[in-house]
Design a protein around this motif. Structure first.
Motif, PDB file in Angstrom:
ATOM      1  N   SER A  57       0.848  -1.195   0.000  1.00  0.00           N
ATOM      2  CA  SER A  57       0.000   0.000   0.000  1.00  0.00           C
ATOM      3  C   SER A  57       0.884   1.246   0.000  1.00  0.00           C
ATOM      4  O   SER A  57       1.760   1.399   0.845  1.00  0.00           O
ATOM      5  N   ILE A  58       0.642   2.114  -0.976  1.00  0.00           N
ATOM      6  CA  ILE A  58       1.387   3.367  -1.104  1.00  0.00           C
ATOM      7  C   ILE A  58       0.534   4.509  -0.564  1.00  0.00           C
ATOM      8  O   ILE A  58      -0.673   4.574  -0.814  1.00  0.00           O
ATOM      9  N   THR A  59       1.160   5.421   0.170  1.00  0.00           N
ATOM     10  CA  THR A  59       0.446   6.573   0.719  1.00  0.00           C
ATOM     11  C   THR A  59       1.109   7.863   0.255  1.00  0.00           C
ATOM     12  O   THR A  59       2.315   8.063   0.441  1.00  0.00           O
ATOM     13  N   LEU A  60       0.320   8.726  -0.370  1.00  0.00           N
ATOM     14  CA  LEU A  60       0.744  10.078  -0.723  1.00  0.00           C
ATOM     15  C   LEU A  60       0.069  11.017   0.266  1.00  0.00           C
ATOM     16  O   LEU A  60      -1.156  10.983   0.429  1.00  0.00           O
ATOM     17  N   GLU A  61       0.854  11.854   0.923  1.00  0.00           N
ATOM     18  CA  GLU A  61       0.286  12.631   2.020  1.00  0.00           C
ATOM     19  C   GLU A  61       0.923  14.005   2.121  1.00  0.00           C
ATOM     20  O   GLU A  61       2.126  14.161   1.930  1.00  0.00           O
ATOM     21  N   GLU A  62       0.067  14.991   2.377  1.00  0.00           N
ATOM     22  CA  GLU A  62       0.549  16.344   2.637  1.00  0.00           C
ATOM     23  C   GLU A  62      -0.413  17.002   3.621  1.00  0.00           C
ATOM     24  O   GLU A  62      -1.619  17.108   3.351  1.00  0.00           O
ATOM     25  N   LYS A  63       0.105  17.441   4.750  1.00  0.00           N
ATOM     26  CA  LYS A  63      -0.726  18.051   5.786  1.00  0.00           C
ATOM     27  C   LYS A  63      -0.106  19.372   6.223  1.00  0.00           C
ATOM     28  O   LYS A  63       1.088  19.461   6.482  1.00  0.00           O
ATOM     29  N   ASN A  64      -0.947  20.382   6.293  1.00  0.00           N
ATOM     30  CA  ASN A  64      -0.544  21.665   6.848  1.00  0.00           C
ATOM     31  C   ASN A  64      -1.789  22.366   7.388  1.00  0.00           C
ATOM     32  O   ASN A  64      -2.858  21.755   7.468  1.00  0.00           O
ATOM     33  N   GLU A  65      -1.670  23.628   7.734  1.00  0.00           N
ATOM     34  CA  GLU A  65      -2.795  24.328   8.333  1.00  0.00           C
ATOM     35  C   GLU A  65      -3.943  24.515   7.341  1.00  0.00           C
ATOM     36  O   GLU A  65      -5.104  24.579   7.733  1.00  0.00           O
ATOM     37  N   GLU A  66      -3.635  24.609   6.061  1.00  0.00           N
ATOM     38  CA  GLU A  66      -4.664  24.876   5.055  1.00  0.00           C
ATOM     39  C   GLU A  66      -5.373  23.620   4.566  1.00  0.00           C
ATOM     40  O   GLU A  66      -6.572  23.635   4.279  1.00  0.00           O
ATOM     41  N   HIS A  67      -4.623  22.528   4.468  1.00  0.00           N
ATOM     42  CA  HIS A  67      -5.238  21.333   3.896  1.00  0.00           C
ATOM     43  C   HIS A  67      -4.599  20.051   4.422  1.00  0.00           C
ATOM     44  O   HIS A  67      -3.471  20.068   4.941  1.00  0.00           O
ATOM     45  N   GLU A  68      -5.341  18.991   4.281  1.00  0.00           N
ATOM     46  CA  GLU A  68      -4.876  17.654   4.660  1.00  0.00           C
ATOM     47  C   GLU A  68      -5.286  16.697   3.548  1.00  0.00           C
ATOM     48  O   GLU A  68      -6.461  16.399   3.374  1.00  0.00           O
TER      49      GLU A  68
END
Length: 397
Positions: A57-68
């Motif tokens: 399973s591959i996970t692409l992830e980006e989290k910050n104050e504006e978006h998750e």
């Protein structure tokens, strides 16, 4: 000169010997060779299937104050498949995290964190295909977000994406058949009983018809299994939003049986008869099972209609209740685009609009404890199953 002739003779002899021993590649393969080739191919496909079951399973992830943003998808270590799937997932990730994403920009401006996730269910992997169900979830504030389905179906024999048209061709069926069978499930399946009235109303049937029009858009999200196909959709006009995405399962055996019964019904011309209306020159085809169970009378109960032709249920010579009515509305009175209410549009000719309506609820006589309780199933079949088929035969003579 003699020596030259000897050399030439030896060369010719060698050429003939080689030619005689050379295998005739133009000869067709033997039965044993064919079976060996098929067996080898099946072994290769089985080895590939086993390999694909060990996906990661591959996970692409980006989290910050504006978006998750989180996107998960399987990687199979099979390049033809992985190249296409990873390309799709990467493109989705880039869109959701990009400044070009209108949803992200809009809700960032309002101080709301934008959330987007993609998850997947366990893939179905056979020697012939890989089938994966994905579900996207978007949240931009409020009580809850919105889910939407999409699927990925890959043909392992030809290393390409499978469309719904490919699947229909493989199983010798059509979108029209899929449409009819999904509609029947929505109308008759007990799993949806709480969302419809009994008997099923004309409005519900009309909504089902609109939701299941046999076009690719309504049947493009699907997954495959060894014995059937599942279609996914959110039926906004039928069910509450909280119900989310609905999966309708069809078994290939049921599809085959349905098509066989349709062919038998179409070929058996003795199972129907024609009703002809001489006042307005329209005809209907009724099933032979209706013989002696109905009468037609003019009705003036519909205030919007110029006239209604009521098809009423008869038992032991007594008129019990209405089954359905053909209502004729005049454009000069109601306008060209009138509000139909409980009526359903059929056709129009000259200045007349032809509609139909069915009995709105089960009469007390057929309810539990009623004098005609034993005929309840018969009435339900006539209204729910027969009437829609009868209306489909409406025509002008």
């Amino acid at each position: 000169m003699k020596q030259l002739r000897i050399i030439f003779s030896l060369f010719l002899l060698l050429f003939l010997l080689v030619g005689c021993n050379k295998k005739d590649t133009s000869a067709p393969p033997t039965k044993a060779e064919k079976e060996s080739s098929v067996s080898e191919m099946e072994n290769n496909q089985e080895e590939l299937r086993k390999k694909l079951t060990n996906y990661e399973s591959i996970t692409l992830e980006e989290k910050n104050e504006e978006h998750e943003v989180t996107i998960e998808y399987p990687k199979f270590s099979y390049e033809p498949l992985d190249d296409i799937l990873s390309s799709q997932m990467d493109a989705s990730f880039q869109l959701q995290t990009s400044d070009d994403n209108e949803a992200l920009f809009e809700y960032d401006m309002e101080g709301i964190q934008y959330i987007f996730t993609t998850s997947f269910k366990k893939p179905v992997i056979t020697q012939d295909y890989v089938s994966i169900y994905f579900e996207d979830y978007q949240y931009w504030g409020g009580a809850h977000g919105m889910s939407s389905p999409h699927s990925f179906n890959f043909d392992l024999k030809n290393d390409r994406i499978m469309t719904i048209h490919d699947v229909m061709k493989e199983h010798s069926t059509t979108l029209q058949v899929m449409s009819e069978m999904v509609a029947q499930k929505l109308i008759n399946d007990e799993g949806f009983a709480e969302y419809r009235e009994e008997p099923v109303t004309a409005d519900y049937r009309q909504s089902v018809k609109s939701e299941t029009i046999p076009v690719e858009e309504n049947f493009s999200t699907f997954t495959l299994s060894e014995d059937g196909i599942t279609f996914y959709k959110q039926y906004f006009s039928l069910f509450p939003n909280a119900m989310g995405i609905v999966g309708i399962d069809l078994k290939w055996l049921d599809v085959d049986n349905y098509m066989t019964s349709e062919k038998e019904e179409a070929s058996n011309t003795n199972d129907s008869f024609t009703y002809q209306n001489d006042d307005y020159n329209f005809v209907l085809t009724l099933p032979s099972s209706w013989e002696g169970k109905y009468v037609v009378s003019k009705g003036d109960w519909n205030m919007d209609a110029e006239v209604s032709y009521d098809f009423n249920f008869v038992h032991n010579g007594e008129v019990i209740c209405n089954l359905f009515s053909i209502n004729i509305l005049n454009e000069d009175v109601v306008g060209e685009d009138p509000e139909l209410g409980m009526m359903t549009y059929i056709d129009r000719k000259n200045s007349n609009i032809y509609t139909y309506s069915t009995i709105p609820e089960m009469p007390e006589e057929f309810m539990e404890g009623g004098k005609l309780e034993n005929l309840q199933d018969m009435l339900v079949k006539m209204v729910n199953d027969d009437v829609p088929n009868i209306i489909e035969t409406f025509d002008f003579k």
